[in-house]
Design a protein around this motif. Structure first.
Motif, mmCIF file in Angstrom:
data_model
loop_
_atom_site.group_PDB
_atom_site.id
_atom_site.type_symbol
_atom_site.label_atom_id
_atom_site.label_comp_id
_atom_site.label_asym_id
_atom_site.label_seq_id
_atom_site.Cartn_x
_atom_site.Cartn_y
_atom_site.Cartn_z
ATOM 1 N N ASP A 25 38.868 43.907 29.157
ATOM 2 C CA ASP A 25 39.481 45.033 29.856
ATOM 3 C C ASP A 25 38.456 45.767 30.716
ATOM 4 O O ASP A 25 38.794 46.251 31.810
ATOM 5 N N TRP A 26 37.225 45.873 30.239
ATOM 6 C CA TRP A 26 36.167 46.474 31.060
ATOM 7 C C TRP A 26 35.995 45.687 32.352
ATOM 8 O O TRP A 26 35.868 46.272 33.444
ATOM 9 N N TRP A 27 36.027 44.358 32.271
ATOM 10 C CA TRP A 27 35.906 43.531 33.470
ATOM 11 C C TRP A 27 37.057 43.831 34.436
ATOM 12 O O TRP A 27 36.846 43.948 35.645
ATOM 13 N N ALA A 28 38.267 43.973 33.881
ATOM 14 C CA ALA A 28 39.434 44.217 34.719
ATOM 15 C C ALA A 28 39.361 45.561 35.441
ATOM 16 O O ALA A 28 39.745 45.671 36.611
ATOM 17 N N THR A 29 38.852 46.570 34.753
ATOM 18 C CA THR A 29 38.860 47.921 35.330
ATOM 19 C C THR A 29 37.615 48.236 36.143
ATOM 20 O O THR A 29 37.681 48.961 37.139
ATOM 21 N N ASP A 30 36.459 47.671 35.741
ATOM 22 C CA ASP A 30 35.199 48.067 36.370
ATOM 23 C C ASP A 30 34.605 47.019 37.313
ATOM 24 O O ASP A 30 33.877 47.376 38.247
ATOM 25 N N PRO A 75 37.549 45.267 40.685
ATOM 26 C CA PRO A 75 37.729 46.030 41.921
ATOM 27 C C PRO A 75 36.539 45.997 42.879
ATOM 28 O O PRO A 75 36.704 46.291 44.071
ATOM 29 N N TYR A 129 45.489 36.794 32.795
ATOM 30 C CA TYR A 129 45.530 38.234 32.554
ATOM 31 C C TYR A 129 44.829 38.974 33.692
ATOM 32 O O TYR A 129 45.338 39.972 34.214
ATOM 33 N N TRP A 130 43.641 38.479 34.088
ATOM 34 C CA TRP A 130 42.918 39.125 35.179
ATOM 35 C C TRP A 130 43.676 39.015 36.491
ATOM 36 O O TRP A 130 43.692 39.953 37.287
ATOM 37 N N LYS A 175 45.988 41.743 37.082
ATOM 38 C CA LYS A 175 45.374 43.037 37.375
ATOM 39 C C LYS A 175 44.912 43.154 38.829
ATOM 40 O O LYS A 175 44.468 44.234 39.248
#
Length: 337
Positions: free
Chosen positions: A87-92, A95, A124-125, A128
């Motif tokens: 999830d950190w990879w997806a949010t940080d 982008p 999943y990624w 996002k």
């Protein structure tokens, strides 16, 4: 040949820096927010404290607050985080990636979706990404233990992604005379196959713990280990049909299950549970270690429960019960096919 930026300095990503650097690429290794001490150690003398190997002189090391510098001019980004960093990879990280530069992941696992459905991390990624994004996601699967790879032991893996020509280019950057790469555009098949193996490496490793508490002398337990491995193969085949739609990538599940049950953290968890440890006691014993097998076993167990198919996966469900603290080890032999 190319600039390759690894983000996440875990054991597998760091091991892949060996073939990457030896092929003449510029290699940049960025620590995740949890990898500060690793990067400090690497900057000091190039020795990776977890991988227990000396990395090549010439690799450039960055902390996470320097990630933009590490990404400047890169040709390929490799994600090296564990399941706990997905999830950190997806949010940080997603982008800030250039959508014209391919991203590849070493992270193996799946995410639970409603109704018992599961999807592997690359999918999943993808969910996002902003609408219209051109970022291409590729991934690595197959039987490969990090320390073996870093020691130049022959290793055979699968790379997957949406574009075969791009896969061939990535292979040209990383394949060596000891790091052998097969290619497929079946992302779901390959990534599901290598995600589920951690649960069954743990399951097979129950035999090692049971063997340790057997008081009889001169008795091996190869039959028991083989029986658990055989049942694991059967259940992994069924899981591939359930979550990937076919079983054509079963060989990756089997190979990866074998190497993981021979050593590493999945084996450690299974061994402790086989010795009669509760999951809480086992986790305390292994405090500080990243336990991917626990994550995927719980997620698979929940998905199979949601689907109402517990009877089809007796070994998996026994592991699930062990990890939820509902039982101690008692292999359900009579439920095996």
């Amino acid at each position: 040949m190319a600039v390759i930026t690894f983000i996440g300095s875990g054991q597998m990503a760091s091991a892949i820096t060996f073939p990457a650097f030896e092929n003449g690429n510029e290699v940049r290794l960025v620590g995740s927010p949890l990898d500060g001490e690793i990067i400090d150690a690497l900057r000091k003398d190039g020795f990776h404290p977890n991988l227990q190997r000396q990395l090549h002189d010439g690799i450039k090391f960055y902390k996470i607050d320097e990630v933009q510098d590490a990404l400047a001019g890169t040709d390929l980004v490799i994600c090296g985080v564990s399941s706990f960093g997905v999830d950190w990879w997806a949010t940080d990280i997603l982008p800030i990636l250039d959508e014209n530069i391919p991203m590849m992941s070493v992270t193996k696992g799946m995410i639970n979706m409603p109704g018992g459905k599961m999807i592997p991390y690359p999918k999943y990624w993808e969910s996002k990404l902003p609408e219209g994004s051109k970022l291409e996601l590729y991934a690595i699967g197959g039987p490969c233990e990090a320390k073996c790879l870093a020691s130049h032991v022959h290793s055979s893996v699968g790379y997957c992604g949406p574009d075969m020509e791009k896969l061939k280019w990535i292979k040209s950057l990383l394949a060596t005379d000891y790091y052998h790469i097969s290619l497929t555009t079946d992302v779901v098949g390959l990534e599901v196959s290598v995600a589920i193996k951690n649960a069954y490496a743990l399951a097979t490793s129950l035999s090692h713990g049971l063997a340790e508490v057997d008081a009889r002398e001169g008795i091996n337990h190869w039959n028991m280990e083989s029986a658990l491995f055989m049942q694991s193969t059967h259940e992994m085949e069924n899981l591939l049909e359930t979550f990937a739609g076919d079983k054509s990538k079963l060989m990756y599940s089997v190979g990866d299950c074998h190497v993981t049950s021979q050593g590493g953290r999945s084996r450690l968890v299974g061994t402790l549970l086989g010795k009669g440890y509760t999951i809480d006691k086992a986790l305390e014993e292994l405090k500080g270690q990243t336990l991917e097998a626990v994550v995927i076993s719980k997620r698979l167990g929940q998905a199979i429960t949601d689907l109402g198919r517990q009877e089809d996966f007796p070994l998996l469900m026994h592991v699930y019960d062990l990890l939820e603290g509902r039982t101690t080890v008692n292999i359900p032999w009579n439920k095996f096919n």
